[in-house]
Motif scaffolding. Structure first.
Motif, short mmCIF file in Angstrom:
data_model
loop_
_atom_site.label_atom_id
_atom_site.label_comp_id
_atom_site.label_asym_id
_atom_site.label_seq_id
_atom_site.Cartn_x
_atom_site.Cartn_y
_atom_site.Cartn_z
N MET A 1 43.38 32.48 46.92
CA MET A 1 43.32 31.57 48.29
C MET A 1 45.05 30.65 48.00
O MET A 1 45.69 30.64 49.02
CB MET A 1 42.56 30.38 48.61
CG MET A 1 41.23 31.35 49.07
SD MET A 1 41.29 31.86 50.69
CE MET A 1 41.54 30.34 51.84
N LYS B 1 39.04 39.61 45.31
CA LYS B 1 39.60 39.27 46.76
C LYS B 1 39.48 37.96 47.02
O LYS B 1 38.63 37.10 46.21
CB LYS B 1 38.51 39.94 47.58
CG LYS B 1 38.40 41.72 47.40
CD LYS B 1 39.79 42.28 47.85
CE LYS B 1 39.56 43.62 47.96
NZ LYS B 1 40.83 44.41 48.39
N ALA B 2 40.01 37.55 48.01
CA ALA B 2 40.28 35.99 48.11
C ALA B 2 38.81 35.50 48.79
O ALA B 2 38.57 34.08 48.58
CB ALA B 2 41.26 35.72 49.12
N ASP C 1 41.74 41.42 52.21
CA ASP C 1 41.46 40.61 50.78
C ASP C 1 40.11 40.19 50.87
O ASP C 1 39.80 38.91 50.50
CB ASP C 1 42.44 39.31 50.74
CG ASP C 1 43.00 39.45 49.47
OD1 ASP C 1 42.33 39.36 48.53
OD2 ASP C 1 44.07 38.66 49.07
N VAL C 2 39.12 40.89 51.58
CA VAL C 2 37.72 40.25 51.81
C VAL C 2 36.72 41.28 51.13
O VAL C 2 36.91 42.53 51.23
CB VAL C 2 37.41 40.28 53.26
CG1 VAL C 2 37.79 41.44 53.86
CG2 VAL C 2 36.25 39.46 53.59
N GLU D 1 44.86 36.66 57.60
CA GLU D 1 45.53 36.81 56.64
C GLU D 1 44.87 37.46 55.26
O GLU D 1 45.26 37.76 54.43
CB GLU D 1 45.65 35.36 56.05
CG GLU D 1 46.71 34.47 57.24
CD GLU D 1 47.99 35.23 57.18
OE1 GLU D 1 48.86 35.36 56.22
OE2 GLU D 1 48.40 35.70 58.44
N CYS D 2 43.50 37.51 55.58
CA CYS D 2 42.41 38.23 54.51
C CYS D 2 41.94 39.53 54.88
O CYS D 2 40.96 39.72 54.35
CB CYS D 2 41.55 37.16 53.88
SG CYS D 2 42.08 35.54 53.48
N ILE E 1 47.88 32.67 48.27
CA ILE E 1 48.33 33.50 49.57
C ILE E 1 49.06 32.57 50.31
O ILE E 1 49.95 32.73 50.88
CB ILE E 1 47.04 34.03 50.24
CG1 ILE E 1 46.28 35.01 49.48
CG2 ILE E 1 47.28 34.12 51.67
CD1 ILE E 1 44.81 35.33 50.26
#
Length: 649
Positions: free
Chosen positions: A485, A435-436, A518-519, A514-515, A488
């Motif tokens: 990151m 994940k970012a 993605d967290v 945006e995440c 993205i």
């Protein structure tokens, strides 16, 4: 001392503009602009640095050792004696003429305020061969703009302006006037016109046609030489010692005034024929001409290095120092901590104090990365447009990390208003599973979602376009997978999103937008929000039960306490977790400053000395001192009236 190439570079020996420098600087990379170290001889004798990638004013015939008196004129002398070109000019490492065909807004000093010398500013101000050639061709003299000392400072003439300077002496100006009138009596009328007038051309910056250049130097340097030979400067301070350089600014104006009044060819001492064609260009002053040095990877084993990023300006230094101190006091001796501060205008003294105060931690490095250049280069029309709304330059910090630190794939980002109460390497070691972002859910936002008649759900859906608003996380503590990151968005794309005016918390909202998918959610003890304004019971308790219970449990063993919100321990020592904060804050060199913040004692502004509204030898001054003593209210009123009469307000 780096050179910035430009797309319009074309080698040329026709034009040579020598840029005087005494410190490492960035220069436009074109054939017409030649950097040269001013006072090289002095630097060599005093153990200073001689810059290898510049010309040096102590080569060939020179007066380099007179640089403390002549300033940039030692470069002018060197150019006169050692070079040749169709056009020869003099500039300064932080000041350039605007050779473009465009006009720009000027500041109160009559200069275009510039920031950095980079590809953008080089193009903007025409600092390339083609633009320079177009600007100077067919002119005899090109100078910067005339400065009107009455409009700018309220002085009635240049003599009064000179006398008001706290360093310069009127006797020296008179001495030069006498020398000029004796050597060149035909210049008396022009000297009277200039010195009794209000306008002169500052900074000794110009470009001249070859014959005019040699005529001017042949006229100027003998005048200065005679002045210095009979000048008592044994006890002069640094600025008074530069009197010859100051005199040259007035002499340049006198020379041009004379050239426009009579044909210089009529003078037996002149080699110039015909009336001179003089053009004035704007002057741009760069506040940061120094080269930028990016951070490099540490010479440590990356497997054991924990990079931790903060962001702060000079006003927040006491808070920053407290956060770093708390982090290192709880750090593992088996790991190395690379603490990097993304700074904006933090003074060198404060940086040195922070580093020195933490020098006992052998397993830590404290480094600073100046974000000013980054911010200037990434500001967009959108960010400027919304500057007066909620846009803040600090928004750039989180997004700038991925570009500022290209050698890191994973970092921790912390707001400054935290104390770290555990070993942060444990946070760094948490697996994000690709994940970012690693972050803690935002109890404040989650609580608002469950309140009746609250707009949080609509905001998350309509503006943030989140699939599930309950995924919203808090960004004061982040573990960031920088590689992800970068995949993205680019930095520019992140900032474009963050500049949207409809967003309330620009950087935090964008990361959630945006995440969302993605967290990786972190345990609550890594970002324990304190009970600001009683929000635990008034807001947090409305959050989903599992989240609220996890938060309450984290308060028993917090690893990071985050003092988010207006209730800070440095303004209210009784705030939630206040004693814990002060247990760290009192051990820093800035503890008294934090106590001053607690007492609402504002940081004093630097003392500034202004030109006198009434000169020391003015006949009215002795009466003013009696009626309105220095420091009295009457004195301030009279000063305000005097400035208004003189046109300063």
């Amino acid at each position: 001392m780096a050179g910035i190439p430009n797309a319009q570079q074309e080698p040329s020996a026709r034009i040579k503009i020598f840029i005087a420098a005494h410190t490492p600087s960035v220069f436009p990379d074109c054939a017409s602009i030649l950097p040269i170290q001013a006072g090289t001889a002095t630097a060599g004798k005093t153990g200073g640095t001689v810059f290898e990638d510049m010309l040096h004013d102590d080569d060939g015939e020179n007066i380099s050792d007179l640089n403390p008196m002549y300033s940039e004129l030692t470069v002018l002398y060197w150019a006169w004696k050692n070079t040749d070109a169709d056009y020869i000019g003099l500039g300064q490492y932080r000041r350039y003429l605007n050779f473009s065909q465009n006009s720009y807004a000027e500041d109160k000093a009559g200069e275009i305020p510039g920031a950095y010398i980079n590809a953008q500013s080089i193009s903007e101000y025409g600092l390339n061969d083609a633009s320079i050639a177009q600007a100077v061709t067919d002119w005899d003299i090109i100078t910067g703009p005339t400065r009107n000392v009455h409009k700018l400072y309220g002085f009635t003439n240049l003599k009064e302006q000179w006398d008001a300077d706290r360093h310069l002496r009127s006797a020296d100006l008179q001495h030069m006037y006498d020398i000029l009138c004796t050597r060149h009596p035909e210049y008396r009328e022009d000297a009277d016109t200039v010195l009794n007038g209000t306008q002169f051309i500052p900074n000794n910056m110009f470009v001249m046609k070859r014959n005019v250049f040699h005529d001017y130097c042949s006229w100027l340097f003998p005048l200065l030489g005679e002045f210095v030979a009979n000048w008592d400067h044994r006890h002069a301070d640094v600025e008074l010692l530069r009197t010859p350089g100051h005199l040259a600014e007035r002499l340049l104006t006198i020379y041009i005034t004379h050239a426009q009044r009579v044909e210089l060819g009529d003078s037996s001492a002149s080699s110039v024929n015909g009336p001179l064609r003089v053009r004035q260009l704007q002057c741009v002053r760069f506040s940061h001409p120094e080269p930028f040095t990016p951070l490099e990877p540490l010479d440590t084993n990356p497997r054991f290095t924990v990079p931790v990023i903060f962001a702060a300006d000079d006003d927040y230094v006491p808070v920053l120092a407290t956060a770093i101190t708390s982090l290192l006091r709880n750090a593992s001796p088996d790991r190395h901590y690379d603490v990097i501060v993304l700074d904006r205008f933090i003074t060198t003294e404060n940086k040195q104090t922070i580093v020195a105060s933490l020098s006992d931690y052998a397993n830590a490095s404290i480094r600073f990365y100046d974000m000013s250049r980054f911010i200037a280069e990434h500001q967009t029309p959108q960010t400027h447009l919304h500057k007066e709304e909620r846009w803040n330059v600090a928004t750039c910090y989180r997004f700038g990390i991925q570009e500022a630190l290209p050698f890191y794939s994973k970092v921790i980002y912390l707001d400054c208003d935290v104390v770290v109460n555990g070993d942060i390497s444990e946070l760094y070691d948490i697996d994000l599973h690709g994940k970012a972002i690693g972050a803690v859910p935002d109890l404040d936002f989650l609580g608002n979602l469950n309140m009746k008649q609250n707009a949080a759900a609509a905001y998350a859906s309509d503006r943030l376009h989140m699939t599930d608003p309950y995924h919203y996380f808090q960004t004061g503590v982040l573990v960031m997978d920088l590689d992800r990151m970068r995949e993205i968005h680019s930095v520019s794309e992140w900032l474009d999103y963050a500049s949207r005016p409809e967003l309330t918390h620009h950087d935090q909202d964008v990361l959630n937008m945006e995440c969302e998918e993605d967290v990786a959610y972190l345990p609550y003890e890594w970002n324990v929000l304190h009970n600001c304004g009683g929000r635990v019971n008034t807001i947090f308790s409305y959050a989903p039960a599992d989240a609220f219970r996890a938060y309450l449990e984290s308060r028993k063993h917090p690893n990071i306490i985050h003092y988010a919100g207006p209730d800070k321990p440095w303004t209210n020592p009784w705030c939630d977790f206040g004693p814990l904060y002060w247990s760290y804050a009192r051990t820093t060199p800035f503890s008294l400053q934090i106590m001053a913040m607690l007492a609402d004692v504002r940081k004093p502004k630097p003392v500034e000395f202004h030109e006198r509204a009434i000169a020391e030898d003015h006949p009215a001054r002795k009466y003013v001192d009696k009626v309105a003593p220095i420091g009295s209210r009457q004195r301030e009123v009279m000063k305000a009236v005097a400035r208004r009469v003189q046109g300063k307000q």
